[in-house]
Design a protein around this motif. Structure first.
Motif, mmCIF file in Angstrom:
data_model
loop_
_atom_site.group_PDB
_atom_site.id
_atom_site.type_symbol
_atom_site.label_atom_id
_atom_site.label_comp_id
_atom_site.label_asym_id
_atom_site.label_seq_id
_atom_site.Cartn_x
_atom_site.Cartn_y
_atom_site.Cartn_z
ATOM 1 N N HIS A 78 0.793 -1.249 -0.068
ATOM 2 C CA HIS A 78 -0.118 0.014 0.113
ATOM 3 C C HIS A 78 0.891 1.157 -0.148
ATOM 4 C CE1 HIS A 78 0.629 0.667 4.589
ATOM 5 N NE2 HIS A 78 0.598 -0.657 4.527
ATOM 6 N N THR A 79 0.209 2.404 -0.373
ATOM 7 C CA THR A 79 0.866 3.607 -0.224
ATOM 8 C C THR A 79 1.186 3.936 1.215
ATOM 9 O OG1 THR A 79 -1.401 4.562 -0.500
ATOM 10 C CG2 THR A 79 -0.026 4.514 -2.452
ATOM 11 N N ALA A 80 2.114 4.878 1.250
ATOM 12 C CA ALA A 80 2.719 5.350 2.649
ATOM 13 C C ALA A 80 1.642 6.231 3.193
ATOM 14 C CB ALA A 80 3.939 5.836 2.483
ATOM 15 N N ASP A 81 0.513 6.529 3.012
ATOM 16 C CA ASP A 81 -0.318 7.342 3.798
ATOM 17 C C ASP A 81 -1.052 6.560 4.682
ATOM 18 O OD1 ASP A 81 -1.728 5.843 1.843
ATOM 19 O OD2 ASP A 81 -2.992 7.640 1.133
ATOM 20 N N PHE A 82 -0.861 5.418 4.964
ATOM 21 C CA PHE A 82 -1.420 4.471 6.014
ATOM 22 C C PHE A 82 -0.085 3.780 6.910
ATOM 23 C CE2 PHE A 82 -3.109 0.760 7.625
ATOM 24 C CZ PHE A 82 -4.348 0.972 8.393
ATOM 25 N N HIS A 83 -0.403 3.640 8.187
ATOM 26 C CA HIS A 83 0.799 3.179 8.964
ATOM 27 C C HIS A 83 0.316 2.457 10.253
ATOM 28 C CE1 HIS A 83 4.450 2.950 11.489
ATOM 29 N NE2 HIS A 83 4.974 2.353 10.271
ATOM 30 N N ILE A 84 0.682 1.337 10.568
ATOM 31 C CA ILE A 84 0.342 0.852 11.670
ATOM 32 C C ILE A 84 1.434 0.444 12.498
ATOM 33 C CG2 ILE A 84 -0.546 -1.345 13.126
ATOM 34 C CD1 ILE A 84 -2.627 -1.585 10.640
ATOM 35 N N ASP A 85 1.638 1.018 13.567
ATOM 36 C CA ASP A 85 2.953 0.913 14.601
ATOM 37 C C ASP A 85 3.286 -0.562 14.799
ATOM 38 O OD1 ASP A 85 3.343 3.527 14.658
ATOM 39 O OD2 ASP A 85 2.716 3.932 16.661
ATOM 40 N N GLN A 86 4.581 -0.968 14.507
ATOM 41 C CA GLN A 86 5.084 -2.285 15.061
ATOM 42 C C GLN A 86 4.419 -3.284 13.868
ATOM 43 O OE1 GLN A 86 7.212 -2.394 17.285
ATOM 44 N NE2 GLN A 86 6.938 -0.313 17.519
ATOM 45 N N SER A 87 3.768 -2.927 12.899
ATOM 46 C CA SER A 87 3.089 -3.777 11.997
ATOM 47 C C SER A 87 3.519 -3.523 10.589
ATOM 48 C CB SER A 87 1.600 -3.935 11.800
ATOM 49 O OG SER A 87 1.489 -4.339 13.257
ATOM 50 N N THR A 88 3.670 -2.073 10.142
ATOM 51 C CA THR A 88 3.821 -1.637 8.728
ATOM 52 C C THR A 88 5.478 -1.431 8.581
ATOM 53 O OG1 THR A 88 1.737 -0.480 8.771
ATOM 54 C CG2 THR A 88 3.749 0.012 7.186
ATOM 55 N N LEU A 89 5.845 -2.031 7.455
ATOM 56 C CA LEU A 89 7.033 -2.112 6.897
ATOM 57 C C LEU A 89 7.277 -1.123 5.703
ATOM 58 C CD1 LEU A 89 8.344 -5.912 6.940
ATOM 59 C CD2 LEU A 89 8.575 -4.077 8.634
ATOM 60 N N GLN A 90 7.918 0.043 5.810
ATOM 61 C CA GLN A 90 8.420 0.734 4.544
ATOM 62 C C GLN A 90 9.434 0.100 3.863
ATOM 63 O OE1 GLN A 90 8.948 4.924 5.501
ATOM 64 N NE2 GLN A 90 9.497 5.334 3.309
ATOM 65 N N ILE A 91 8.949 -0.145 2.729
ATOM 66 C CA ILE A 91 9.933 -1.099 1.693
ATOM 67 C C ILE A 91 10.858 0.126 0.707
ATOM 68 C CG2 ILE A 91 10.249 -2.391 0.024
ATOM 69 C CD1 ILE A 91 7.384 -3.515 1.011
ATOM 70 N N ASP A 92 10.049 1.048 0.523
ATOM 71 C CA ASP A 92 10.796 2.182 -0.562
ATOM 72 C C ASP A 92 9.679 3.310 -0.502
ATOM 73 O OD1 ASP A 92 12.437 3.127 -2.186
ATOM 74 O OD2 ASP A 92 12.213 1.712 -3.604
#
Length: 202
Positions: free
Chosen positions: A101-115
């Motif tokens: 998914h796009t980087a406008d969504f994030h869950i702490d401890q669960s979402t990994l930013q790949i690029d």
């Protein structure tokens, strides 16, 4: 699962890039596959096939099957997330869901930013957020992933099984799955028709 850290990218590794299957890949499961590589290190690699749909399964149907949404939400869901494909992400862990998914969504401890602009979340919370209209602006759900042991992907690339190239986030989320393989090849200057012709020679 391997955890990429975009702040410490090693140019020797290909996380955040596309892998494009060559005609000689030798495994029908990956024929004409475009894979977004989520993690790559000395320990191995993990990626999601982004151009092969799960037959007869839509995102609204899946959300209802998982009891994340009710049947009464079907019309709203079709309008809201009907464009988000459900993909065959790969042969490993095929019953588990992975959301690119796009980087406008994030869950702490669960979402990994790949690029920059692309993240991976593999928890049911993101599906709840999508169903409630609080999810990312763009997303694809993949069932399963493609995995390689240490050195395996490098050997397959040396054997001309894969091409790698920079990933275009717009293509990751493009709902036109049937044209994605040709689009990626053309973006790196390869005529898909010529590739097919070469593959057919004895």
């Amino acid at each position: 699962m391997l955890s990429p850290d975009p702040a410490r990218k090693d140019p020797a590794y290909l996380d955040g890039q596309f892998l494009v299957a060559m005609p000689g890949i030798g495994d029908e499961r990956f024929a004409r596959a475009v894979i977004y590589l989520c993690a790559h290190s000395a320990d191995g690699a993990m990626g999601i096939i982004v151009n092969k749909p799960v037959a007869d399964l839509s995102m609204p149907d899946l959300l209802i099957q998982l009891d994340i949404a009710s049947e009464s939400d079907a019309i709203r869901l079709r309008e809201q997330v009907g464009h988000m494909p459900v993909l065959m992400g790969g042969p490993v862990d095929a019953k588990r869901g992975f959301v690119l998914h796009t980087a406008d969504f994030h869950i702490d401890q669960s979402t990994l930013q790949i690029d920059e602009g692309v993240c991976l979340t593999a928890t049911v919370e993101i599906l709840r957020a999508i169903a409630d209209g609080r999810g990312p602006s763009n997303a694809v759900l993949a069932l399963g992933y493609a995995g390689w042991q240490a050195g395996q992907l490098e050997n397959e690339i040396l054997a001309n099984g894969w091409l790698n190239c920079p990933a275009d986030p717009d293509l990751i989320f493009d709902p036109g799955l049937g044209t994605k393989y040709d689009q990626v090849l053309r973006a790196i200057g390869i005529d898909p028709a010529m590739l097919s012709a070469e593959a057919g020679r004895a």
